[in-house]
Scaffold this motif. Sequence first.
Motif, mmCIF file in Angstrom:
data_model
loop_
_atom_site.group_PDB
_atom_site.id
_atom_site.type_symbol
_atom_site.label_atom_id
_atom_site.label_comp_id
_atom_site.label_asym_id
_atom_site.label_seq_id
_atom_site.Cartn_x
_atom_site.Cartn_y
_atom_site.Cartn_z
ATOM 1 N N GLU A 1 -2.367 -8.518 3.613
ATOM 2 C CA GLU A 1 -3.834 -8.388 4.186
ATOM 3 C C GLU A 1 -4.025 -9.494 3.997
ATOM 4 N N TYR B 1 -1.031 -9.165 -4.975
ATOM 5 C CA TYR B 1 -0.933 -8.822 -3.615
ATOM 6 C C TYR B 1 -2.159 -8.488 -2.327
ATOM 7 N N GLU B 2 -3.036 -8.005 -3.015
ATOM 8 C CA GLU B 2 -4.774 -8.626 -2.667
ATOM 9 C C GLU B 2 -6.043 -9.323 -3.408
ATOM 10 N N TYR C 1 0.477 -1.044 0.104
ATOM 11 C CA TYR C 1 -0.260 -0.393 0.218
ATOM 12 C C TYR C 1 0.912 1.520 0.077
ATOM 13 N N ASN D 1 -2.884 -8.059 -9.318
ATOM 14 C CA ASN D 1 -2.569 -7.475 -7.885
ATOM 15 C C ASN D 1 -2.450 -8.877 -7.121
#
Length: 520
Positions: free
Chosen positions: A243, A166-167, A141, A164
Motif C-alpha cells: 500500500e 510493510y505499513e 494482510y 511493521n
Amino acid sequence: MTNLNERNVYFGPDALKKYFNPDCQPPLPLVELPEHLNPYYGDGVRIYAKMMTMHPANNVKAMPAMNMLESSVVPGKTDTIIEYSSGSTVISMSMIARVMHGIHDTRAFLSNKTSEAKLRLMQFFGLKLTLFGGPSQPEPYDDRGGIQRACRMALDSDSILNPNQYENDNNWKSHIRWTGPQIYKQIPEINVLCVGMGTSGTMTGLGTYFKETKPSVLRLGVCTAPGDRVPGPRSFALMKPVEFPWKSAVDVIEEVNSPDSFSLSLDLCRGGIVCGPSSGFNLKGLFQMLGKRKIAGTLPELAGPDGSIHCVFLCCDLPYQYIGEYFQKLDSDKFHPIQNAGLAKVDLYRYDESWERSPIVLFTHFYDVPAVLSQSLLSDIKLRPQCCVLDLRTAADFALWCLPGSVNIPLHSLDSHTQKPFSDPKVLEAQWLELETMFHDSSVVTSKLTTHHLLVICYNGDTARVATSVLRAKGAAADSIRGGYQALKDHGLWGNSGVELVEEKKSVTATTTELFVSTN
C-alpha cells in the motif's frame, strides 16, 4: 541533511549513536563503475554505485530501521522489538535498538524457507527467531502469516513494538530524509535512478524525493522475474498488495532473473564493488533498460546538459550470507577449481609442534639407560613401563633394524620409497585414511593406547607426524620423532648397533601388534 563530520570521527559517550546516525556521518560513498564493468560507457553512460553497504549496519535497511524506531520507541516503556523480516531489516533494527535506544530484545519472525546461513547470521546478532510456514514472502494482510502475528502481539502489549516495515510510512520517508538528499548532493547531474523493489520502501522514498526535487530523473524499479527469487526484491505480482504509494514513484519496471543478478554481483565484487545479489539485480535491471533504449534509438533522450547519462543504482547489502547460493546459481566455470580438493576430507585434526620430538626424547622419556653402557648403545636401553614405540615401516625394514621393545604396525601406503605426505597430497590422503581406519575404534584407543605414552616412528618423520595427529584426536598421548629413522641415523644411533639388534630383536621386543588387535 546535516553533515558537519568531515573527518568521520566519533567522540564521547554518544560516539556509537553518532556513528549510526546519518546526520552525523559523511554521505555514504557514490562510486563510478570503470569502463570494463559498464558496457554502455561508449554511449556516454556513466554508472554510479550508491554504497548503502557502507552504513555501520552494512545494508540499505539501516535508514528505514533508524527512522521507524526513532518515531515509535517509547522511552521507559518499549522493551521488545518484533518484526517480520528475512534478514537485513530486522538485523539493522536489532543493532539500532541497542545502540540508539538501549533495547536488547529484538525478535525476528520469518519464513521457514530462510537459508541456514541467514538464520545463523541473525542468531549471531542476538536475535530471537520464530519461523512460520507458508509463502516465503507472505502478503502483508494475510492473517495466517507472521506479519499479522507480529502486529497482534504489539497490540496486546504496550511494551512490545512492531515497527511493521510493510505499513509504516517512516520506512519510505527515511529515503526522503537521508538517501535521496545524499545522492542529489553527490551528483546533481543524475539522470536515471535504479532501485530494486521489495517492500517498495526504497523505491517509494527515492522516487518521491526525485519527483519533487528533479522531475527529469527517470525512476527505474526492478522486480524479480516471475517464478524466480532474488534475496530481498519481489516479483511484480507480489507488489499489488503493497500500500505504499510506489506506483507514483516509479516510471519504468524491469524484471530480472536470479542467475543474472548473482553473476553481475560476482563481477562487481571481483571488480572492487563488494555487494550482494540484490545489487547485481539492480544493475542488471539498469542494463536491460539502457539496452532497450539503445535498440529503440531513445537512449540519447536521457542525457543531461553535459551530454552524458548519469545513472545511479543502489548497492543494498553484502554477499557473504549468500555465498552458497552463488555456487548454486552460477556455472562452475565462474570459480577456479580447488587444487588438491581431496585434502578437504582428510587430515582433519590439529597438529602441535610440541608433539614432534628430537631423538633425545628416547633417553629422556621412553627408555632407561643403564649406568654402564656397552659399545652398542641401543642394545642396552630398556623401554620404560607405560611407554610404547609404534613403528610404521614395512615388516621387512622393521626386521632389519628397530628400536628395542617397539611394535611394528606397517602401513600399506608406506615404504622407504614413498613420497613425504606433505609434499604429495595423494600420499597424505591415502595415509590419513589408512591411519583413521586403523584407529577408528575409539574403544580400542581408550582401553589400550590411552594407558601408554606412545612414540610413533617412520622413515622420515612426516607419516609419524600424521599418525600422531590422528592418535591425539582419539585421546592418546602420542609423540613422533622429527626426521624419523633418518634422524636416528644422522645422530649416530643407527649403525653398527643395528647388527647386534638384529640378533637381539626376538629377546628385546616384548610388546607386539597384539596390543592393537587383541580386542578386535
